[in-house]
Scaffold this motif. Structure first.
Motif, PDB file in Angstrom:
ATOM      1  N   ALA A  34       4.257   6.534  -3.700  1.00  0.00           N
ATOM      2  CA  ALA A  34       4.782   7.132  -2.469  1.00  0.00           C
ATOM      3  C   ALA A  34       3.792   8.060  -1.781  1.00  0.00           C
ATOM      4  N   HIS A  35       2.950   8.721  -2.516  1.00  0.00           N
ATOM      5  CA  HIS A  35       2.069   9.721  -1.905  1.00  0.00           C
ATOM      6  C   HIS A  35       0.609   9.294  -1.953  1.00  0.00           C
ATOM      7  N   THR A  36       0.378   8.000  -1.859  1.00  0.00           N
ATOM      8  CA  THR A  36      -0.994   7.483  -1.895  1.00  0.00           C
ATOM      9  C   THR A  36      -1.408   6.985  -0.518  1.00  0.00           C
ATOM     10  N   TRP A  37      -2.708   6.699  -0.390  1.00  0.00           N
ATOM     11  CA  TRP A  37      -3.200   6.149   0.885  1.00  0.00           C
ATOM     12  C   TRP A  37      -2.583   4.777   1.151  1.00  0.00           C
ATOM     13  N   PHE A  38      -2.268   4.041   0.062  1.00  0.00           N
ATOM     14  CA  PHE A  38      -1.668   2.716   0.221  1.00  0.00           C
ATOM     15  C   PHE A  38      -0.287   2.828   0.883  1.00  0.00           C
ATOM     16  N   ALA A  39       0.479   3.843   0.459  1.00  0.00           N
ATOM     17  CA  ALA A  39       1.801   4.053   1.056  1.00  0.00           C
ATOM     18  C   ALA A  39       1.664   4.370   2.540  1.00  0.00           C
ATOM     19  N   ALA A  40       0.658   5.170   2.865  1.00  0.00           N
ATOM     20  CA  ALA A  40       0.434   5.506   4.282  1.00  0.00           C
ATOM     21  C   ALA A  40       0.087   4.248   5.075  1.00  0.00           C
TER      22      ALA A  40
END
Lengths: 654, 87
Positions: free
Chosen positions: A304-310
């Motif tokens: 949830a708090h990774t660059w991938f989620a962004a």
């Protein structure tokens, strides 16, 4: 068993007659040694059963296709083992000339012939009266009027085939009977029909040309004209058909263009109004449950708090989702286009457009690639190769980007719906009108610079008949076009969205990755470019970034708007994810309170500037780098000037 | 002495762009069906070329036609037919 072959032009009712004569007793398969499909069946005649073969439709025994080659081989080639004992030549009474030309060639082979005359009702509707007895006398073969659909005349045809006589006496005066006695077709050991020697139907006369083939064709043609002149009574004045009367309006000098524009307007009006509820529903699904589900999945996967989620939540899902919301719109438009095409109207529209283009001096055939350009500019640029002269090609390649392609439509629809509500259809229609106007004006300008002394071209245009659109064809056509659009747009969007996200994630002056949108490299570039658009009323980063993305591919401009506005205002009160609301707020801010004028200017800019890098690449391949760069510069200049003009005038009115 | 087939060919070659076959028929004094027959003959001889607007793969020589509205299961004979002298 005797073999009888049905021969005739395409669309003369031959296969319908075959079905009427054979009923269910038929089979379809490839002809031995050929890839051509031929139907054969059993036909019960008063004298016994014969094998009936439905040969492919052909206009001539001088073959130009495998189908025609089979017919020629079967009838004209005496060495072939499948030569029929008799040919039933199906003649269309409403179009006798072409039918008689083929018949003249069939007669010259010496095979016995009976003529079946179809479409007599169509001929009568056109005021043509065929004297069947006279026709039979001139042809030297029995002629039997038949109505394939109802089976009327079927018995007379059977009688003529097997007995060589007709009830109406059409062939009583024939000097030589074409067939042997009754019952001959039962037994193959006896000649089923008395095949006469090959005979020439063409009259002797002085040679008209040095080419023997054309000379023979001219003689056949003269024979056809003589037969028609002596056996067909024509009205003193050709009676206009219903199609002619409709064409007078749809392609008329003064009515064609208004009708064309009215139809175009109706298409976009229906498209926007009918699809709007579906679009809103899809949009709310993407912004709500879909985003929610993706977030839940990312949390479950501890991402949830990774660059991938962004990337997924702020980039891919809103971008692709925005495209999906346009699916109903595109589908409805493609269905309407397919209906127009299959009904025969689109050809009329092309005819009207062609006529109009010629009036202002555009090359005659340029409308071909320009029409294609409404779909996609890339094949349209390549399509300029059909033009003969280098200057014509150059001019067309330079004009094609001004033709508004289907990729731009999604941007039009978004802005038009966001800013103009119920008048969205009218705004989109205006974009298409403006596109046509720009092409014409730019064409006029180029004509006086690049296209001087253009040679005259011959190009005869023919319109297809009107038809009731077939549901199957319309559905298949709309689906294939939608699929192609989604496949192309989907691929481009995923790539561009990922790239834009990456650029928005890279911090401009150092800092954490992913960066906040205002501090990103992309925002920096967009903000640096944005002041250029200030006179046009949309001089802010998100609008500029969408235009930069649109230079790569217009399909991705909408998703970039979704991306950039979402990142800029992630928690808009009330309707998070509502791009329309954010757009209105953004444009109101940049335009000093004239968001509609700014939106119009933005649309005009999107219409007139470079369509995509693929088009630029295609242009470079066709006209070279120098002209391509000149074209891109010209498009940008036109786009900026027009957009500024629209905004400056629009702010006084809107 | 010139035959009618040759006259039709000459008329099409000299026709102003956008002329229809009905107009050609009126000019040479033939019925529309007879002109169709003549056109068919000259197409077979390679003197005339017939195209159909509506099939991008033949009319625009494009290598890709994704997104083109004229692409798809186009029903032959539904487009605008063009008849031009062969190059």
């Amino acid at each position: 068993v005797a073999r009888v072959a049905l021969v005739g032009n395409p669309n003369v009712g031959k296969s319908t007659l075959f079905n009427a004569l054979t009923g269910a007793r038929q089979r379809v398969g490839n002809w031995p040694g050929k890839t051509v499909q031929v139907a054969s069946g059993w036909w019960s005649t008063p004298a016994g059963t014969v094998e009936l073969v439905d040969l492919p439709g052909t206009y001539s025994l001088a073959p130009s296709s495998p189908d025609e080659e089979l017919v020629r081989d079967l009838i004209a080639d005496r060495t072939a083992g499948h030569r029929p004992d008799l040919v039933v030549a199906v003649l269309d009474a409403a179009n006798l000339a072409r039918n008689l030309y083929l018949l003249s060639q069939v007669l010259e082979t010496g095979v016995p012939v009976v003529a079946a005359l179809t479409m007599t009702d169509v001929a009568a509707a056109r005021g043509l009266r065929v004297d069947v007895s006279r026709l039979a006398g001139l042809l030297g073969v029995p002629v039997v009027p038949v109505v394939p659909r109802s089976g009327e005349g079927r018995d007379l045809l059977a009688e003529a085939v097997c007995a060589g006589r007709l009830a109406d006496g059409a062939c009583r005066n024939r000097s030589q009977p074409a067939f042997s006695a009754d019952g001959a077709c039962r037994n193959r050991s006896q000649p089923a029909f008395s095949a006469g020697p090959p005979r020439s139907v063409v009259p002797p006369g002085p040679a008209r040309t040095d080419d023997p083939e054309t000379e023979l064709a001219e003689r056949r043609f003269a024979w056809v004209r003589t037969v028609i002149a002596e056996s067909v009574r024509r009205p003193e004045r050709d009676q206009p058909t219903r199609s002619d009367r409709v064409d007078r309006v749809l392609t008329g000098r003064w009515t064609g263009l208004p009708v064309f524009l009215l139809v175009l307007w109706a298409v976009f009006e229906v498209t926007t109004r009918v699809a709007a509820p579906a679009q809103a529903r899809l949009s709310s699904i993407v912004d709500g449950p879909v985003i929610g589900a993706v977030r839940w999945l990312l949390e479950r996967a501890d991402l949830a708090h990774t660059w991938f989620a962004a990337l997924v939540v702020d980039g891919l899902v809103p971008g692709v989702g925005q495209l999906l919301t346009f699916t109903p719109l595109m589908l409805i438009m493609f269905v309407l286009l397919a209906v127009l095409e299959d009904s025969g109207y689109l050809a009329r529209a092309a005819f009207v457009a062609d006529h109009f283009l010629r009036l202002i001096g555009l090359p005659g055939q340029a409308f071909l690639p320009l029409m294609v350009g409404f779909g996609c500019n890339v094949p349209a640029v390549a399509g300029s190769r059909v033009l003969g002269g280098a200057r014509q090609r150059l001019m067309t390649v330079l004009l094609v980007p001004l033709v508004t392609c289907s990729a731009r439509l999604s941007l039009y629809l978004l802005l038009a719906n966001a800013f103009f509500g119920r008048r969205a259809g009218l705004v989109v229609f205006a974009m298409y009108l403006l596109s046509v106007g720009l092409v014409l004006l730019a064409g006029l300008a180029l004509r006086h610079t690049l296209l001087r002394g253009r040679p005259r071209e011959a190009l005869v245009l023919e319109l297809p008949p009107y038809r009731r659109p077939a549901v199957r064809v319309v559905a298949a056509q709309a689906w294939q076009r939608l699929r192609a659009f989604l496949a192309k747009a989907g691929g481009v969007i995923v790539a561009v969205v990922a790239l834009v996200w990456l650029l928005t994630a890279i911090p401009l002056g150092g800092g954490r990755f992913p960066a906040d949108q205002p501090d990103s490299l992309y925002a920096g570039v967009s903000h640096a470019v944005a002041p250029v658009f200030a006179p046009a009323g949309f001089g802010d980063g998100p609008a500029a970034s969408a235009l930069i993305t649109g230079f790569v591919a217009k399909e991705a401009a909408v998703s970039t708007l979704a991306q950039t506005y979402h990142a800029q205002q992630p928690a808009h009160p009330g309707r998070p994810g509502d791009l329309g609301t954010r757009l209105r707020a953004g444009f109101a801010r940049t335009s000093g309170g004239h968001p509609q004028a700014a939106a119009l200017a933005f649309l005009v800019f999107a219409l007139a500037y470079t369509p995509c890098v693929a088009t630029v690449a295609a242009q470079r391949a066709e006209i070279g780098l120098r002209w391509t760069l000149l074209g891109v510069a010209g498009q940008l200049a036109i786009a900026w000037t027009l957009a500024t003009l629209v905004f400056q005038v629009g702010r006084l009115l809107l | 002495m010139t035959g009618m087939l040759a006259r039709v060919l000459a008329e099409i070659r000299a026709a102003p762009p956008g002329t229809g076959l009905d107009a050609v028929a009126r000019r040479v004094g033939l019925s529309r069906g007879e002109v169709d027959l003549a056109v068919d003959y000259w197409v077979r001889r390679g003197e005339l070329a017939v195209g159909e607007v509506g099939c991008a793969t033949t009319s625009c020589a494009a290598t890709s036609c994704a997104g083109c509205p004229l692409r798809g299961p186009h029903r032959s004979g539904r487009g605008l037919i063009t008849i031009s002298p062969s190059q």
